[in-house]
Write a protein that holds these residues in place. Sequence first.
Motif, PDB file in Angstrom:
ATOM      1  N   SER A  95     -57.347 -14.040  65.580  1.00 52.75           N
ATOM      2  CA  SER A  95     -56.813 -13.321  64.422  1.00 52.75           C
ATOM      3  C   SER A  95     -55.331 -13.062  64.629  1.00 52.75           C
ATOM      4  CB  SER A  95     -57.561 -12.001  64.210  1.00 52.75           C
ATOM      5  OG  SER A  95     -57.427 -11.168  65.339  1.00 52.75           O
ATOM      6  N   ARG A 109     -48.317 -11.645  61.710  1.00 51.33           N
ATOM      7  CA  ARG A 109     -48.216 -11.646  60.239  1.00 51.33           C
ATOM      8  C   ARG A 109     -46.771 -11.475  59.790  1.00 51.33           C
ATOM      9  NH1 ARG A 109     -52.857 -11.878  57.702  1.00 51.33           N
ATOM     10  NH2 ARG A 109     -54.717 -11.353  58.869  1.00 51.33           N
ATOM     11  N   ASP A 110     -46.059 -10.581  60.460  1.00 52.28           N
ATOM     12  CA  ASP A 110     -44.660 -10.343  60.090  1.00 52.28           C
ATOM     13  C   ASP A 110     -43.804 -11.579  60.356  1.00 52.28           C
ATOM     14  OD1 ASP A 110     -45.356  -7.778  59.336  1.00 52.28           O
ATOM     15  OD2 ASP A 110     -44.546  -6.829  61.156  1.00 52.28           O
ATOM     16  N   ARG A 114     -56.425 -10.693  55.226  1.00 47.60           N
ATOM     17  CA  ARG A 114     -56.330  -9.250  55.479  1.00 47.60           C
ATOM     18  C   ARG A 114     -56.206  -8.976  56.972  1.00 47.60           C
ATOM     19  NH1 ARG A 114     -60.873  -9.624  52.031  1.00 47.60           N
ATOM     20  NH2 ARG A 114     -62.071  -9.340  53.927  1.00 47.60           N
ATOM     21  N   GLU A 115     -55.472  -7.948  57.308  1.00 46.33           N
ATOM     22  CA  GLU A 115     -55.332  -7.566  58.708  1.00 46.33           C
ATOM     23  C   GLU A 115     -56.715  -7.296  59.291  1.00 46.33           C
ATOM     24  OE1 GLU A 115     -52.459  -4.721  61.342  1.00 46.33           O
ATOM     25  OE2 GLU A 115     -51.978  -5.203  59.277  1.00 46.33           O
ATOM     26  N   GLY A 116     -56.970  -7.832  60.459  1.00 43.40           N
ATOM     27  CA  GLY A 116     -58.271  -7.669  61.105  1.00 43.40           C
ATOM     28  C   GLY A 116     -59.228  -8.812  60.822  1.00 43.40           C
ATOM     29  N   SER A 164     -57.444 -15.949  56.825  1.00 43.70           N
ATOM     30  CA  SER A 164     -57.724 -14.549  57.154  1.00 43.70           C
ATOM     31  C   SER A 164     -56.626 -13.673  56.560  1.00 43.70           C
ATOM     32  CB  SER A 164     -57.763 -14.374  58.673  1.00 43.70           C
ATOM     33  OG  SER A 164     -58.630 -15.298  59.269  1.00 43.70           O
ATOM     34  N   THR A 177     -52.050 -10.871  64.708  1.00 37.53           N
ATOM     35  CA  THR A 177     -51.655  -9.484  64.935  1.00 37.53           C
ATOM     36  C   THR A 177     -50.658  -9.106  63.842  1.00 37.53           C
ATOM     37  OG1 THR A 177     -49.797 -10.129  66.317  1.00 37.53           O
ATOM     38  CG2 THR A 177     -51.914  -9.738  67.441  1.00 37.53           C
ATOM     39  N   ARG A 178     -50.305  -7.845  63.795  1.00 33.77           N
ATOM     40  CA  ARG A 178     -49.270  -7.408  62.843  1.00 33.77           C
ATOM     41  C   ARG A 178     -47.974  -8.174  63.119  1.00 33.77           C
ATOM     42  NH1 ARG A 178     -47.998  -7.064  58.362  1.00 33.77           N
ATOM     43  NH2 ARG A 178     -50.121  -6.351  58.136  1.00 33.77           N
TER      44      ARG A 178
END
Length: 129
Positions: free
Chosen positions: A103, A109-110, A54-56, A52, A105-106
């Motif tokens: 998914s 991902r960070d 891309r964000e979202g 996944s 989250t920001r």
Amino acid sequence: MAVNTVGTGLEERWRDILSVHARTICEIDRVLHPHGLGASDFEVLDILATESPREGDQCRVQNLVGRVHLSQSALSRLIGRLEKDGLVERSVCVEDRRGVYVSLTRKGRDLHAEVLPLQREVLSRTLDG
């Protein structure tokens, strides 16, 4: 007698594989611990980041089963911990109420981006050297 030799060779190779795996997992746990992650936590984040990008974007939890070397119940508990830490979000699949999406989250991902080089360096050191 030849069968025993072949069996012994296979056993030795198998034990070597297990030894490398154990050393690698322990080292990954060690370098990721200061970041609040273990090897299995990272593996889930890494698969989600890949599946996944891309964000979202979402991934069905069922797609993680078998790719992460945990039982389905252990994976569910791990995802619950990651969700509690704000690294992933879960949602119910609208088309199939039994399905669950997960998914990054920001924050997830960070953190993945921050620790990815650490995990890859361990893999390089333990598997190449």
